[in-house]
Design a protein around this motif. Sequence first.
Motif, PDB file in Angstrom:
ATOM      1  N   LEU A 180       0.836  -1.198   0.000  1.00  0.00           N
ATOM      2  CA  LEU A 180       0.000   0.000   0.000  1.00  0.00           C
ATOM      3  C   LEU A 180       0.874   1.252   0.000  1.00  0.00           C
ATOM      4  O   LEU A 180       0.649   2.192  -0.782  1.00  0.00           O
ATOM      5  CB  LEU A 180      -0.919  -0.014   1.230  1.00  0.00           C
ATOM      6  CG  LEU A 180      -1.745   1.239   1.471  1.00  0.00           C
ATOM      7  CD1 LEU A 180      -2.762   1.450   0.355  1.00  0.00           C
ATOM      8  CD2 LEU A 180      -2.451   1.152   2.831  1.00  0.00           C
ATOM      9  N   MET A 181       1.880   1.269   0.860  1.00  0.00           N
ATOM     10  CA  MET A 181       2.767   2.437   0.952  1.00  0.00           C
ATOM     11  C   MET A 181       3.488   2.701  -0.359  1.00  0.00           C
ATOM     12  O   MET A 181       3.568   3.840  -0.830  1.00  0.00           O
ATOM     13  CB  MET A 181       3.777   2.232   2.083  1.00  0.00           C
ATOM     14  CG  MET A 181       4.795   3.346   2.241  1.00  0.00           C
ATOM     15  SD  MET A 181       6.208   3.279   1.082  1.00  0.00           S
ATOM     16  CE  MET A 181       7.010   1.777   1.608  1.00  0.00           C
ATOM     17  N   LYS A 182       4.034   1.650  -0.973  1.00  0.00           N
ATOM     18  CA  LYS A 182       4.760   1.821  -2.236  1.00  0.00           C
ATOM     19  C   LYS A 182       3.851   2.430  -3.306  1.00  0.00           C
ATOM     20  O   LYS A 182       4.263   3.290  -4.096  1.00  0.00           O
ATOM     21  CB  LYS A 182       5.295   0.472  -2.712  1.00  0.00           C
ATOM     22  CG  LYS A 182       6.402  -0.119  -1.858  1.00  0.00           C
ATOM     23  CD  LYS A 182       7.739   0.502  -2.166  1.00  0.00           C
ATOM     24  CE  LYS A 182       8.875  -0.255  -1.511  1.00  0.00           C
ATOM     25  NZ  LYS A 182      10.199   0.365  -1.799  1.00  0.00           N
TER      26      LYS A 182
ATOM     27  N   LEU B 229       0.833   9.634  -4.960  1.00  0.00           N
ATOM     28  CA  LEU B 229       0.728  10.934  -4.319  1.00  0.00           C
ATOM     29  C   LEU B 229       1.973  11.798  -4.480  1.00  0.00           C
ATOM     30  O   LEU B 229       1.939  12.994  -4.201  1.00  0.00           O
ATOM     31  CB  LEU B 229       0.415  10.752  -2.823  1.00  0.00           C
ATOM     32  CG  LEU B 229      -0.892  10.019  -2.507  1.00  0.00           C
ATOM     33  CD1 LEU B 229      -1.053   9.860  -0.999  1.00  0.00           C
ATOM     34  CD2 LEU B 229      -2.084  10.733  -3.101  1.00  0.00           C
ATOM     35  N   GLY B 230       3.072  11.195  -4.913  1.00  0.00           N
ATOM     36  CA  GLY B 230       4.303  11.961  -5.098  1.00  0.00           C
ATOM     37  C   GLY B 230       4.146  13.194  -5.963  1.00  0.00           C
ATOM     38  O   GLY B 230       4.689  14.267  -5.633  1.00  0.00           O
ATOM     39  N   PRO B 231       3.420  13.104  -7.081  1.00  0.00           N
ATOM     40  CA  PRO B 231       3.253  14.303  -7.926  1.00  0.00           C
ATOM     41  C   PRO B 231       2.559  15.467  -7.217  1.00  0.00           C
ATOM     42  O   PRO B 231       2.624  16.600  -7.684  1.00  0.00           O
ATOM     43  CB  PRO B 231       2.400  13.786  -9.098  1.00  0.00           C
ATOM     44  CG  PRO B 231       2.718  12.331  -9.168  1.00  0.00           C
ATOM     45  CD  PRO B 231       2.871  11.898  -7.737  1.00  0.00           C
ATOM     46  N   PHE B 232       1.908  15.192  -6.100  1.00  0.00           N
ATOM     47  CA  PHE B 232       1.221  16.240  -5.328  1.00  0.00           C
ATOM     48  C   PHE B 232       2.069  16.725  -4.144  1.00  0.00           C
ATOM     49  O   PHE B 232       1.569  17.457  -3.279  1.00  0.00           O
ATOM     50  CB  PHE B 232      -0.128  15.726  -4.829  1.00  0.00           C
ATOM     51  CG  PHE B 232      -1.068  15.335  -5.937  1.00  0.00           C
ATOM     52  CD1 PHE B 232      -1.894  16.282  -6.533  1.00  0.00           C
ATOM     53  CD2 PHE B 232      -1.104  14.029  -6.391  1.00  0.00           C
ATOM     54  CE1 PHE B 232      -2.749  15.928  -7.558  1.00  0.00           C
ATOM     55  CE2 PHE B 232      -1.962  13.665  -7.425  1.00  0.00           C
ATOM     56  CZ  PHE B 232      -2.784  14.616  -8.015  1.00  0.00           C
ATOM     57  N   GLY B 233       3.317  16.280  -4.095  1.00  0.00           N
ATOM     58  CA  GLY B 233       4.191  16.706  -3.009  1.00  0.00           C
ATOM     59  C   GLY B 233       4.033  15.916  -1.731  1.00  0.00           C
ATOM     60  O   GLY B 233       4.519  16.339  -0.672  1.00  0.00           O
ATOM     61  N   VAL B 234       3.359  14.771  -1.815  1.00  0.00           N
ATOM     62  CA  VAL B 234       3.111  13.956  -0.626  1.00  0.00           C
ATOM     63  C   VAL B 234       4.065  12.767  -0.608  1.00  0.00           C
ATOM     64  O   VAL B 234       4.144  12.014  -1.583  1.00  0.00           O
ATOM     65  CB  VAL B 234       1.653  13.457  -0.593  1.00  0.00           C
ATOM     66  CG1 VAL B 234       1.415  12.595   0.653  1.00  0.00           C
ATOM     67  CG2 VAL B 234       0.688  14.645  -0.613  1.00  0.00           C
ATOM     68  N   ARG B 235       4.769  12.615   0.482  1.00  0.00           N
ATOM     69  CA  ARG B 235       5.704  11.505   0.648  1.00  0.00           C
ATOM     70  C   ARG B 235       5.058  10.393   1.458  1.00  0.00           C
ATOM     71  O   ARG B 235       4.230  10.651   2.337  1.00  0.00           O
ATOM     72  CB  ARG B 235       6.973  11.981   1.375  1.00  0.00           C
ATOM     73  CG  ARG B 235       7.705  13.080   0.642  1.00  0.00           C
ATOM     74  CD  ARG B 235       8.968  13.507   1.360  1.00  0.00           C
ATOM     75  NE  ARG B 235       8.714  14.127   2.644  1.00  0.00           N
ATOM     76  CZ  ARG B 235       9.013  13.598   3.825  1.00  0.00           C
ATOM     77  NH1 ARG B 235       9.553  12.389   3.898  1.00  0.00           N
ATOM     78  NH2 ARG B 235       8.773  14.244   4.941  1.00  0.00           N
ATOM     79  N   CYS B 236       5.440   9.150   1.183  1.00  0.00           N
ATOM     80  CA  CYS B 236       4.911   7.998   1.905  1.00  0.00           C
ATOM     81  C   CYS B 236       6.055   7.042   2.211  1.00  0.00           C
ATOM     82  O   CYS B 236       6.844   6.709   1.321  1.00  0.00           O
ATOM     83  CB  CYS B 236       3.847   7.273   1.082  1.00  0.00           C
ATOM     84  SG  CYS B 236       2.503   8.331   0.512  1.00  0.00           S
ATOM     85  N   ASN B 237       6.121   6.600   3.458  1.00  0.00           N
ATOM     86  CA  ASN B 237       7.162   5.674   3.884  1.00  0.00           C
ATOM     87  C   ASN B 237       6.610   4.710   4.920  1.00  0.00           C
ATOM     88  O   ASN B 237       5.572   4.966   5.539  1.00  0.00           O
ATOM     89  CB  ASN B 237       8.349   6.439   4.489  1.00  0.00           C
ATOM     90  CG  ASN B 237       9.085   7.291   3.468  1.00  0.00           C
ATOM     91  OD1 ASN B 237       9.851   6.793   2.659  1.00  0.00           O
ATOM     92  ND2 ASN B 237       8.830   8.605   3.496  1.00  0.00           N
TER      93      ASN B 237
END
Length: 248
Positions: A150-152, A158-166
């Motif tokens: 899910l995170m990957k 969401l990366g293109p919107f400036g949102v990071r996920c880890n």
Amino acid sequence: MRRVLITAGARGIGRAMADAFDKAGFDVWVTDVDPAALAEIPAVWTGIAAHAADEDDMRRVFAQMGRLDVLCANAGIAGPTAAIEDVTMEDWRACLGVNLDGAFLAAKYAAPLMKKAGQGSIIVTSSTAGQHGYPFRAPYAAAKWGVIGLMKTLAMELGPFGVRCNAICPGSVEGPRMEGVLNREAEAKGMTRDQVYDGYASGTSMRSFVEAEDIANMAVFLGTDVSRKVSGQVIAVDGHTENPDPKV
């Protein structure tokens, strides 16, 4: 002031995360299913009674927020300790419900707020069980592998919107929850609690368990600008697990 929401944030790892974000200057919001634990959080925090896997509850939580800078999708349960043939569908669904559905619902409702703001950090609590096989813990391992998938996906979406996920993968964390795991596993394997404890500790290169504060410190790192280009990563805080179950 930046705002953080931590699911299951009134106890254990979640409470340690909340304390650490508070010290870092965040406006702290927590959810939990335990009203007694929520009653003990600092008055300056916002505490909301909610079940992480209940969509109505989570929709209600996010409707109150307005904005959100950091989400710690932390809610989880250990699930059963049993051979696969002895795991009931009820236990399987309950474990995946809290661990995986809970992360999904938190991300589902956090994403629109973060996309609108053009920034944000989503941190999911997985486990070293999401990196290795885990005998006698099939529902938990499956859920924690699912959380990483899910995170990957969220990192890409969401990366293109400036949102990071880890994802943070705790190893064996000192505390009441792990004590329950040790005792159940000892019973399932015909071992003593101390034998199981030593097995877990000896399976790490640092030969030790970790503390909840170790997990919390990583969460703060991932939630602040010092990690502004860190996304899509699976980060273990476990003393380096070499063998997740050396005595099976």
